[in-house]
Structures are given as C-alpha cells and as structure tokens.
Design a protein around this motif. Structure first.
Motif, PDB file in Angstrom:
ATOM      1  N   ILE A 255      -8.588  35.812  21.263  1.00  0.00           N
ATOM      2  CA  ILE A 255      -8.410  35.852  20.386  1.00  0.00           C
ATOM      3  C   ILE A 255      -6.412  36.140  19.789  1.00  0.00           C
ATOM      4  N   PRO A 256      -5.690  34.857  20.223  1.00  0.00           N
ATOM      5  CA  PRO A 256      -4.649  35.686  20.306  1.00  0.00           C
ATOM      6  C   PRO A 256      -3.414  36.489  19.383  1.00  0.00           C
ATOM      7  N   ALA A 257      -2.966  36.892  19.403  1.00  0.00           N
ATOM      8  CA  ALA A 257      -2.016  38.242  18.475  1.00  0.00           C
ATOM      9  C   ALA A 257      -1.160  37.781  17.713  1.00  0.00           C
TER      10      ALA A 257
ATOM     11  N   ALA B 253     -14.331  39.670  12.023  1.00  0.00           N
ATOM     12  CA  ALA B 253     -13.233  40.926  12.253  1.00  0.00           C
ATOM     13  C   ALA B 253     -11.744  41.627  13.361  1.00  0.00           C
ATOM     14  N   GLU B 254     -12.361  40.684  14.543  1.00  0.00           N
ATOM     15  CA  GLU B 254     -11.334  40.428  15.360  1.00  0.00           C
ATOM     16  C   GLU B 254     -10.651  40.149  15.059  1.00  0.00           C
ATOM     17  N   HIS B 255     -10.389  38.907  14.362  1.00  0.00           N
ATOM     18  CA  HIS B 255      -8.760  38.498  13.745  1.00  0.00           C
ATOM     19  C   HIS B 255      -8.519  39.062  12.817  1.00  0.00           C
ATOM     20  N   VAL B 256      -8.771  39.952  12.468  1.00  0.00           N
ATOM     21  CA  VAL B 256      -8.344  40.800  11.474  1.00  0.00           C
ATOM     22  C   VAL B 256      -7.407  41.755  12.460  1.00  0.00           C
ATOM     23  N   LYS B 257      -7.738  41.773  13.470  1.00  0.00           N
ATOM     24  CA  LYS B 257      -7.737  43.432  14.660  1.00  0.00           C
ATOM     25  C   LYS B 257      -6.710  42.235  15.111  1.00  0.00           C
ATOM     26  N   ALA B 258      -6.576  41.420  15.312  1.00  0.00           N
ATOM     27  CA  ALA B 258      -5.252  40.187  16.078  1.00  0.00           C
ATOM     28  C   ALA B 258      -4.419  40.318  15.409  1.00  0.00           C
ATOM     29  N   ALA B 259      -4.019  39.987  13.756  1.00  0.00           N
ATOM     30  CA  ALA B 259      -2.996  39.962  13.125  1.00  0.00           C
ATOM     31  C   ALA B 259      -1.973  41.396  13.187  1.00  0.00           C
ATOM     32  N   ASP B 260      -0.872  41.605  12.831  1.00  0.00           N
ATOM     33  CA  ASP B 260      -0.835  42.922  12.137  1.00  0.00           C
ATOM     34  C   ASP B 260      -0.944  42.826  10.514  1.00  0.00           C
TER      35      ASP B 260
ATOM     36  N   LEU C 128       0.091  26.432   3.142  1.00  0.00           N
ATOM     37  CA  LEU C 128       1.204  25.543   4.289  1.00  0.00           C
ATOM     38  C   LEU C 128       2.571  25.820   4.031  1.00  0.00           C
ATOM     39  N   ARG C 129       3.414  26.336   2.635  1.00  0.00           N
ATOM     40  CA  ARG C 129       4.192  26.384   2.996  1.00  0.00           C
ATOM     41  C   ARG C 129       4.613  27.661   2.961  1.00  0.00           C
ATOM     42  N   LEU C 130       4.222  28.793   2.705  1.00  0.00           N
ATOM     43  CA  LEU C 130       3.820  29.938   3.717  1.00  0.00           C
ATOM     44  C   LEU C 130       4.236  30.310   5.138  1.00  0.00           C
ATOM     45  N   ALA C 131       3.052  29.317   5.737  1.00  0.00           N
ATOM     46  CA  ALA C 131       2.726  29.129   6.862  1.00  0.00           C
ATOM     47  C   ALA C 131       4.129  28.551   7.400  1.00  0.00           C
ATOM     48  N   THR C 132       4.237  27.627   6.478  1.00  0.00           N
ATOM     49  CA  THR C 132       5.613  26.736   6.883  1.00  0.00           C
ATOM     50  C   THR C 132       7.120  27.453   7.805  1.00  0.00           C
ATOM     51  N   ALA C 133       7.145  28.310   6.121  1.00  0.00           N
ATOM     52  CA  ALA C 133       8.855  29.603   6.160  1.00  0.00           C
ATOM     53  C   ALA C 133       8.126  30.512   7.654  1.00  0.00           C
ATOM     54  N   LEU C 134       7.169  31.475   7.265  1.00  0.00           N
ATOM     55  CA  LEU C 134       6.048  31.831   8.633  1.00  0.00           C
ATOM     56  C   LEU C 134       7.087  31.514  10.030  1.00  0.00           C
ATOM     57  N   LEU C 135       6.513  30.435  10.210  1.00  0.00           N
ATOM     58  CA  LEU C 135       6.471  29.590  11.581  1.00  0.00           C
ATOM     59  C   LEU C 135       8.106  29.140  11.963  1.00  0.00           C
ATOM     60  N   ASP C 136       8.513  28.718  10.530  1.00  0.00           N
ATOM     61  CA  ASP C 136      10.613  28.599  10.538  1.00  0.00           C
ATOM     62  C   ASP C 136      10.972  29.401  10.802  1.00  0.00           C
ATOM     63  N   ARG C 137      10.603  30.980  10.612  1.00  0.00           N
ATOM     64  CA  ARG C 137      11.160  32.068  11.605  1.00  0.00           C
ATOM     65  C   ARG C 137      10.710  32.169  12.058  1.00  0.00           C
ATOM     66  N   GLY C 138       9.896  31.789  13.236  1.00  0.00           N
ATOM     67  CA  GLY C 138       9.390  31.942  14.154  1.00  0.00           C
ATOM     68  C   GLY C 138       8.283  33.293  14.770  1.00  0.00           C
ATOM     69  N   ALA C 139       7.643  33.071  14.115  1.00  0.00           N
ATOM     70  CA  ALA C 139       6.660  34.097  13.553  1.00  0.00           C
ATOM     71  C   ALA C 139       5.029  33.453  14.233  1.00  0.00           C
ATOM     72  N   ARG C 140       4.750  33.995  14.598  1.00  0.00           N
ATOM     73  CA  ARG C 140       2.849  33.414  14.917  1.00  0.00           C
ATOM     74  C   ARG C 140       1.999  33.953  13.871  1.00  0.00           C
ATOM     75  N   VAL C 141       1.506  32.995  13.392  1.00  0.00           N
ATOM     76  CA  VAL C 141       0.203  32.765  12.372  1.00  0.00           C
ATOM     77  C   VAL C 141      -1.010  31.720  13.187  1.00  0.00           C
ATOM     78  N   GLN C 142      -2.121  32.734  12.102  1.00  0.00           N
ATOM     79  CA  GLN C 142      -3.052  32.222  12.450  1.00  0.00           C
ATOM     80  C   GLN C 142      -4.260  32.324  10.735  1.00  0.00           C
ATOM     81  N   ILE C 143      -4.294  31.164  10.771  1.00  0.00           N
ATOM     82  CA  ILE C 143      -5.422  30.830   9.965  1.00  0.00           C
ATOM     83  C   ILE C 143      -6.491  30.749   9.263  1.00  0.00           C
ATOM     84  N   TRP C 144      -7.414  31.401   9.210  1.00  0.00           N
ATOM     85  CA  TRP C 144      -8.600  31.201   9.133  1.00  0.00           C
ATOM     86  C   TRP C 144      -9.608  30.599   7.454  1.00  0.00           C
ATOM     87  N   THR C 145     -10.130  29.705   7.776  1.00  0.00           N
ATOM     88  CA  THR C 145     -10.915  28.959   6.812  1.00  0.00           C
ATOM     89  C   THR C 145     -12.058  29.030   6.589  1.00  0.00           C
ATOM     90  N   CYS C 146     -12.952  29.491   4.476  1.00  0.00           N
ATOM     91  CA  CYS C 146     -14.288  29.909   4.287  1.00  0.00           C
ATOM     92  C   CYS C 146     -14.812  28.747   3.389  1.00  0.00           C
TER      93      CYS C 146
END
Lengths: 135, 108
Positions: free
Chosen positions: A5-7, A120-127, A28-46
């Motif tokens: 699971i990538p950090a 839970a592993e995905h949560v752990k991999a994210a700041d 999608l707006r927030l994810a795009t804004a984060l990516l535009d700032r160079g962040a690494r993002v994961q999205i989990w859908t349930c």
C-alpha cells in the motif's frame, strides 16, 4: 503475497451515498486541489460509492434529451482520466465486499478492489484520513 | 495547542448535528486551539447571519470561518449576504491547510 500500500499524504474515504449530496463533487475537487499541490492521495470507496467506477457505466452518461449533441462524462471516465494524469500520486481503491454486494464487481481496470479487512492498513499508510458523507 | 480544520458540509437544516459540530469548534477555540471551520456544500448556509448562533461565538473566540466560494455560488449566496467576518476561499486554500503537518482534520 500482500500487495503493498503506497504511502500517501491524505486518504479520502467516500462512505456516503454518492448522489444524495455534492459529496462526489467535493471529493474530486479536494483530491484535485491536493494533487495540484504535489500531494499523494488515495481514495477508498465503500457502499454505493463503489458504483462510481463500475465498468458498466461506460465513458458517457445517458444522452440528455434536451441537448442531444452534448456528451457528459461518466464518473468512471472522470476517475480514469484523473488516475492517468497522476500515475504515481493517486490511487483509487474499491471495497470488494460493497462492490460485490451491489452488483458492481466489474470495475474499470484502473482501480483496485480490496478486501474490507485491509482498510486499517490503508489508514495506516496515510498521514491523514477524512471520512466523507456518513455523519 | 493543536491546529484543527473542521469541515461542515450539512448546514443548520440537517438538524442538531451541525449545531453540535459547530459547538465542538467553539469549545476547541475556547480552549485556545487554532481552529478553522470550513463550510462547504449546504454547510455554507451556516454563514448566513443568525443561521447558526454558535458561529458568532466561535468568531469571537478567535476561530476562523472559511466559506467555499464554489458552494456559495451554486446556491446563489453572494459574499455580501454572509456574516461579515467569514472568509471566502477556494479548495486550494483547504488543500494547503490540510497538508500542514500539525493540522488535524474532520469532515462532517
């Protein structure tokens, strides 16, 4: 063997009903804004949000009978394009149980289906993690 | 002291949940924490004067209220109709705040 699971900087969890509110637009707006700032993002859908990337959606929404010439992209195409634009910084995960339970097991190949037991592993991999749409 | 980014997406019309969430912001600010309350989607209606009384207390205690420009525009709410001390922001401002290492964030 477990897949790594990538950090990431931020995990956005789409747990709410996707079309009941502006949830998908906001995510999608927030994810795009984060990516535009160079962040690494994961999205989990349930839940019903797993349908956002169902292969059955195709690339376009059904034609608008009041505007037949216009084509509107499906959420699956929007997600696919977003992933293509950020190949090493955006990851989209789909809860396998929720997708199977809703007849959305057939997903676009760009997303990854994961067991809910790995959440839970995905949560752990994210700041940081945001749970969106359920409270 | 901790920095908090509290995101309200429902607004007063969703019932007591919004009021309680704003109440959390009030308590955190009252305890001396740096708190930004970001209003998005229907949550922007909490910035209308008198719509969410806790907002005034929150601002008085040093909290910052950010209003999503996009959500407000979608609901035909010009900045002039909102409480005086709120700040209209873009999603980029929220992303920047969220990425600050010391910031804890909650989406409601």
């Amino acid at each position: 063997m477990a897949r790594p699971i990538p950090a990431t900087d931020v995990l956005l969890n789409l747990f709410g009903a996707p079309h009941q509110s502006d949830l998908v637009t906001s995510a999608l707006r927030l994810a795009t804004a984060l990516l535009d700032r160079g962040a690494r993002v994961q999205i989990w859908t349930c839940g019903d949000a797993t349908g956002l990337t169902s292969a059955a959606l195709g690339d376009t929404k059904p034609r608008d009978l009041t505007d037949l010439e216009r084509r509107h992209p499906s959420t699956a195409l929007i997600v696919r394009d977003l992933l293509a634009d950020h190949p090493d910084r955006l990851y989209w995960y789909v809860c396998r149980f929720c997708a199977d339970d809703r007849g959305a097991a057939d997903q676009i190949p760009q997303v990854s289906k994961r067991s809910p037991f790995l959440f839970a592993e995905h949560v752990k991999a994210a700041d940081k993690a945001l749970v969106m749409g359920v409270c | 002291m901790t920095d908090h980014l509290l995101i309200e997406s429902g607004g007063p019309q969703t019932g007591p949940a919004c009021e309680r969430f704003v109440g959390d912001a009030v308590r955190l600010a009252g305890d001396g924490h740096r708190v930004v309350l970001f209003l998005v989607e229907n949550g922007v209606t909490a910035a209308l004067p008198g719509a969410a009384p806790g907002i005034e207390t929150f601002l008085r205690d040093g909290g910052e209220v950010w209003v999503d420009t996009f959500s407000a525009a979608q609901r035909a709410l010009p900045a002039a109709d909102l409480a005086a001390d709120v700040r209209m922001v873009e999603m980029d401002d929220v992303a920047a705040k969220l990425l600050e290492p010391q910031v804890r964030a909650v989406w409601h």
